[in-house]
Write an enzyme that holds these catalytic residues in place. Structure first.
Site, PDB file in Angstrom:
ATOM      1  N   GLY B 210       0.842  -1.189   0.000  1.00  0.00           N
ATOM      2  CA  GLY B 210       0.000   0.000   0.000  1.00  0.00           C
ATOM      3  C   GLY B 210       0.877   1.239   0.000  1.00  0.00           C
ATOM      4  O   GLY B 210       2.032   1.181   0.414  1.00  0.00           O
ATOM      5  N   HIS B 211       0.330   2.338  -0.489  1.00  0.00           N
ATOM      6  CA  HIS B 211       1.103   3.581  -0.562  1.00  0.00           C
ATOM      7  C   HIS B 211       0.835   4.432   0.666  1.00  0.00           C
ATOM      8  O   HIS B 211      -0.317   4.609   1.057  1.00  0.00           O
ATOM      9  CB  HIS B 211       0.709   4.383  -1.799  1.00  0.00           C
ATOM     10  N   LEU B 212       1.897   4.996   1.246  1.00  0.00           N
ATOM     11  CA  LEU B 212       1.686   5.978   2.311  1.00  0.00           C
ATOM     12  C   LEU B 212       1.284   7.315   1.694  1.00  0.00           C
ATOM     13  O   LEU B 212       0.291   7.911   2.082  1.00  0.00           O
ATOM     14  CB  LEU B 212       2.952   6.115   3.165  1.00  0.00           C
ATOM     15  N   PRO B 215      -0.460   7.831  -4.842  1.00  0.00           N
ATOM     16  CA  PRO B 215      -0.115   8.335  -6.184  1.00  0.00           C
ATOM     17  C   PRO B 215      -1.271   9.113  -6.814  1.00  0.00           C
ATOM     18  O   PRO B 215      -1.042   9.977  -7.659  1.00  0.00           O
ATOM     19  CB  PRO B 215       0.210   7.068  -6.973  1.00  0.00           C
ATOM     20  N   ALA B 228       5.631   7.979  -6.165  1.00  0.00           N
ATOM     21  CA  ALA B 228       4.865   7.354  -5.086  1.00  0.00           C
ATOM     22  C   ALA B 228       4.939   5.833  -5.171  1.00  0.00           C
ATOM     23  O   ALA B 228       4.468   5.142  -4.273  1.00  0.00           O
ATOM     24  CB  ALA B 228       3.416   7.822  -5.141  1.00  0.00           C
TER      25      ALA B 228
END
Lengths: 375, 375
Positions: B210-212, B215, B228
């Protein structure tokens, strides 16, 4: 006198004093940056960038005065690297002083016809640079103490690592005041109370407070002795481990320091994963008290000694001890560990701090040839 | 001309050019330090000490030219504090330019008899300073990206926190190239491979990446969008959480940014203790793959918005979401959390970075008046 003479005189004076003014300003800036560096390790870490930015009128000189003045003296690759670092951090004004001192020295040597060892005046080694000879393993919240440098982990309320330079001088004598140990650990005001452990966290717990930097290494001076009782240096440790194996490991460090003059020691906590099922690992550690102080599962100690001879590379030894009541008869050799494994689980890098020039230092295989029965 | 006249002429020229030289050297140093600051956040953090050290000929001036030139203009306490910081970081040469610009502006205003809002020319806000308006929550291994600033945790192989400044401009349009997502996450070469996660760690695990920093906040520009996808920005997250609650939380941030122009967002992992028996708490989290990437037990998001009016204090909201398959119908409001609790368990301090002037910012009680049904 004609106007031309006056004009050219003024021009020469102007240019001379312009350069002189710039030199003085640069010199003063260097002086002040260096005094800041003694207390602020972040400035120390960024010194390359800062000194580059302070270069004379913005120009980065490749070959400098001292370098040319060195003439025929032969330096090894290692020395050369250290030298260029030292030279980078010297203002042009200082370089001139050094250069003229060398010249004057040479002239005196020539006139007196004496032949001797040629050497540069050694600079006083700064406090931080002296302890951190082998670089910063990590850069999280660095605190500078009289004896040791410490990196603090706010999430776990204990240190990431503590680095000491244990010298034999301080081990050979004892300040009698250090016979009385303080009853409580001391608070460190530079860490906010919400990120610090306190005595209440340790009460009614299964662990006691242990020192990362041992106060017994500093029994020659009551002030330095007391600093090892500050809270950032304290970790929750099993009582049985503290009184036997951990004490023997600390004694081993002191023996090494007495034998070799001085050793550099990194000490810190480890959180090691356990296997639950196949391909399923997890880290589990206790937390103590209201401040949720983390209880490490293991501790590490990395000992670096350089025998002082230029050719030899420094020797590294790594120990990992579980934070449990280990059989007190066990041989210290059974806790020897590859430094790479410590680096992996602690997330640290020894002998290769942030932004530091890579030192070609092989991580030696565990060597315990010098281990005698201690304690 | 007599010799006296020539001598005094030379003296005056000398002193003038001496000062001029010092000023030029100081100006060049300031310029270069500032350009270093754009890329090195540690230099940025130490800027107070460095600028003090660079003061003109070592003297710290209390009242400066600009301050006197301000004359009768009234400034509030808050503005004054910001101003003195800005003024500290300006070389005397720049101060003179600013001062003369203000003078010239005043003269023009006077001559044209026009009455208008008096204002100082705004300096271009540096990249790091722009994103980190509310300070660094922690100082461990800071990395600077185009969109966000990230603090990396080498031990856990994930970020401590990511700070973004989400602006509405970038949300209103879409670069069509960003419709194609990359299949793999990208390696970041500034982090050694032994301290970084890789794709193999995520394979055959119970978690997805998962992205912090989302994007989707940067879909206006393919370069910023791709950043991202770098590994330091990736955390192991439960698939159900990622697709529902976490996505709704990210959408909520974007709605806030569209409504208020811009918001500052801190995102990061949490490791929360569980009770085992009475007075016995422990932290347990999984680790993935060969690199033992830590799987957080929770995630936090702290959202700060300033409405742009000077009088109002910025508003803070904190969310904590467990890293598990949470019921996707749950109200986002039920994840609201006191920011102090996030600070306690993450070991971070919001709105009060290391060495930063204390900003009198009350941590507001959770306010969700602006929350509408999102997604």
């Amino acid at each position: 006198m004609s106007t031309y003479v006056v004009a050219s005189l003024c021009a020469v004076t102007g240019v001379t004093f312009f350069i002189f003014g710039a030199l003085v300003q640069q010199h003063v800036s260097y002086r002040k940056i260096k005094s800041v560096m003694l207390t602020d390790p972040y400035v120390y870490q960024c010194r390359k960038h800062i000194f580059n930015a302070l270069s004379f009128l913005g120009r980065v000189t490749k070959g400098s005065i001292i370098n040319n003045a060195k003439g025929k003296s032969i330096v090894t690759g290692e020395n050369n690297k250290q030298f260029s670092e030292r030279q980078d951090s010297v203002s042009i004004f200082d370089q001139f002083i050094l250069w003229s001192r060398t010249r004057a020295y040479k002239a005196i040597m020539y006139m007196t016809f004496s032949v001797g060892q040629e050497g540069y005046p050694h600079e006083e080694i700064a406090h931080v640079a002296g302890i951190m000879k082998y670089g910063f393993p990590g850069m999280d919240e660095i605190h500078v103490y009289k004896n040791f440098i410490l990196s603090y982990d706010r999430r776990n309320r204990i240190a990431h690592w503590v680095c000491e330079h244990v010298k034999d001088e301080c081990l050979r004598m004892r300040d009698l005041k250090t016979l009385h140990k303080p009853n409580e650990y001391l608070a460190d005001n530079t860490i906010p109370p919400m990120f610090s452990a306190n005595m209440r966290d340790f009460r009614n717990s299964d662990w006691v407070g242990g020192h990362l930097a041992s106060p017994q290494n500093y029994k020659c001076d009551i002030l330095r002795f007391m600093e090892a009782y500050k809270f950032p240096n304290i970790v929750p440790i099993n009582r049985g481990l503290k009184n036997h194996i951990w004490l023997r490991l600390e004694n081993y460090v002191r023996e090494m320091a007495l034998k070799f003059g001085s050793v550099y020691v990194y000490t810190g906590p480890l959180f090691m994963p356990q296997r639950i099922t196949f391909r399923n690992w997890s880290i589990r550690h206790h937390v103590m008290g209201m401040n949720t102080v983390a209880v490490p599962t293991h501790f590490f100690k990395v000992i670096i000694r350089d025998d002082g001879e230029d050719g030899d590379l420094p020797l590294m030894e790594g120990f990992v001890v579980p934070n449990a009541d280990v059989d007190k008869e066990m041989d210290l050799r059974s806790f020897l560990c590859d430094v790479h494994d410590i680096e992996h689980f602690a997330g640290l890098k020894f002998c290769d701090g942030h932004q530091r020039d890579p030192v070609d230092l092989p991580v030696n295989a565990p060597s315990m040839t010098d281990l005698r029965g201690s304690d």
